[in-house]
Scaffold this active site. Structure first.
Site, short mmCIF file in Angstrom:
data_model
loop_
_atom_site.label_atom_id
_atom_site.label_comp_id
_atom_site.label_asym_id
_atom_site.label_seq_id
_atom_site.Cartn_x
_atom_site.Cartn_y
_atom_site.Cartn_z
N CYS A 69 0.84 -1.21 0.00
CA CYS A 69 0.00 0.00 0.00
C CYS A 69 0.88 1.26 0.00
CB CYS A 69 -0.93 -0.01 1.22
SG CYS A 69 -2.00 1.44 1.24
N LYS A 108 1.80 -9.50 -0.32
CA LYS A 108 1.58 -8.62 -1.49
C LYS A 108 2.62 -7.51 -1.44
CE LYS A 108 -1.11 -6.32 -4.61
NZ LYS A 108 -2.17 -5.43 -4.17
N ASP A 171 -2.76 -3.30 -13.95
CA ASP A 171 -3.27 -2.81 -15.25
C ASP A 171 -3.92 -3.86 -16.14
OD1 ASP A 171 -2.19 -0.52 -14.31
OD2 ASP A 171 -0.68 -0.27 -15.86
N GLY A 193 -7.36 -6.25 -10.28
CA GLY A 193 -7.98 -5.29 -9.37
C GLY A 193 -9.03 -4.48 -10.11
N ARG A 194 -8.64 -3.28 -10.54
CA ARG A 194 -9.61 -2.34 -11.12
C ARG A 194 -10.30 -2.88 -12.36
NH1 ARG A 194 -5.27 2.25 -11.34
NH2 ARG A 194 -4.10 0.35 -11.87
#
Ligand SMILES: Cc1cc2nc3c(=O)[nH]c(=O)nc-3n(C[C@H](O)[C@H](O)[C@H](O)COP(=O)(O)O)c2cc1C
Length: 294
Positions: A69, A108, A171, A193-194
């Site tokens: 993070c 991670k 990505d 993810g996104r």
């Protein structure tokens, strides 16, 4: 949709160890989400020991440690990607967790703090020695935050030096880009993810045929309905539509008429509003499909 596993948002190890209700609430999950891992963040091995014990009996399939993070509030406390600059503490955290759980432990990471401070080549070996079963790598430095392109060669460097499986991340905005990320890094797995927001079919395309990543109009509508139903079980009504509006915007893009419908979606405030939007969405998606078939 075919995903092998999902992970919770990050939960503060310190919050769990001091029995914070807010932290404990983040551990709530639905059986249909299984297998699900829980992600812990923090900077003190002792907090992780207690947190690992607390989460171990709750049905999670694995425990993931956040060392990626980039947010200031998190790194300021020595947590998240700050751990990439403090390998002894990261190693102690992995040891603390793996010695206090029988669940698999994953970590991670990012590719390093900055281009001048990439993760050392020995890092994957150290994490493995401390008990990690796999490493997920977001292919960016902390100093990249979320900008620029994912650094595939840096992920590949970590894959090459790792005795345990590496999961590539960053990505994967569509199934083709995602498949290329696996190919070009040699990673054992992929984390999305996104690219999954408003597009859960990406997992169907990755685990089946790439064309399965493109849903039929009726499938889009029924998944949104399903998501709405699940959300309404968890989220109080005064927050529900606010969150739903954000989710709808992820689904409504990439076809003619999308911008007008997005504008309407930002005003959704009831089940009737949602039904109207979904009716229109299906019509527009059908038209788009006809156009591409012509
Ligand atoms: C809004 C948001 C929240 C995120 N929260 C977490 C988190 O709690 N834990 C984590 O490891 N990564 C988190 N990430 C990072 C993602 O897991 C992922 O590494 C990153 O977005 C790059 O992958 P993507 O391009 O597939 O999204 C978050 C990213 C975003 C955009």
């Amino acid at each position: 949709m075919g995903a092998t596993a999902v992970v919770t948002e990050m939960v503060a190890a310190a919050g769990l160890s001091r029995r914070s209700v807010k932290s404990h609430k983040l551990l709530c999950f639905h059986v249909e989400e299984e297998p699900i891992g829980v992600q812990l963040f923090g900077s003190r091995p002792k907090d992780f020991e207690e947190a690992a014990e607390i989460v171990s009996g709750l049905g999670f399939a694995f425990i993931d440690i956040n060392a990626g993070c980039p947010v200031k509030k998190v790194v300021r406390n020595g947590s998240g990607s700050a751990l990439l600059r403090n390998i002894p503490t990261l190693a102690a955290i992995v040891r603390a967790v793996s010695s206090h759980t029988s669940l698999p432990v994953t970590v991670k990471i990012r590719t390093g703090w900055s281009p001048a401070e990439p993760v050392p080549e020995c890092l994957p070996g150290i994490l493995a020695d401390e008990g990690a079963a796999a490493i997920a790598v977001h292919g960016r430095y902390r100093t990249d935050m979320f900008s620029g392109k994912v650094r595939k060669s840096e992920i590949e460097r970590i894959v090459r030096n790792s005795p345990i499986p590496v999961i590539a991340n960053g990505d994967s905005e569509n199934v083709f880009v995602a498949l290329d990320l696996i190919d070009s890094t040699g990673a054992a797995g992929l984390m999305v993810g996104r690219g999954a927001l408003g597009n859960p079919w990406i997992f169907r395309g990755l685990t089946g045929k790439p064309e399965d990543a493109f849903p039929l109009p009726g499938e889009v509508v029924s998944v949104i309905q399903q998501q709405y139903e699940m959300m309404s079980e968890y989220i109080p009504e005064n927050h529900l539509y606010h969150i739903l509006r954000g989710q709808l915007l992820h689904y409504i893009k990439g076809f003619r008429g999308a911008s007008e419908l997005r504008r309407k979606a930002t005003g959704v405030d009831s089940m009737e509003d949602l039904s109207d939007i979904l009716y229109e969405l299906e019509q527009l998606l059908n038209l788009e499909r006809q156009r591409s078939n012509d």
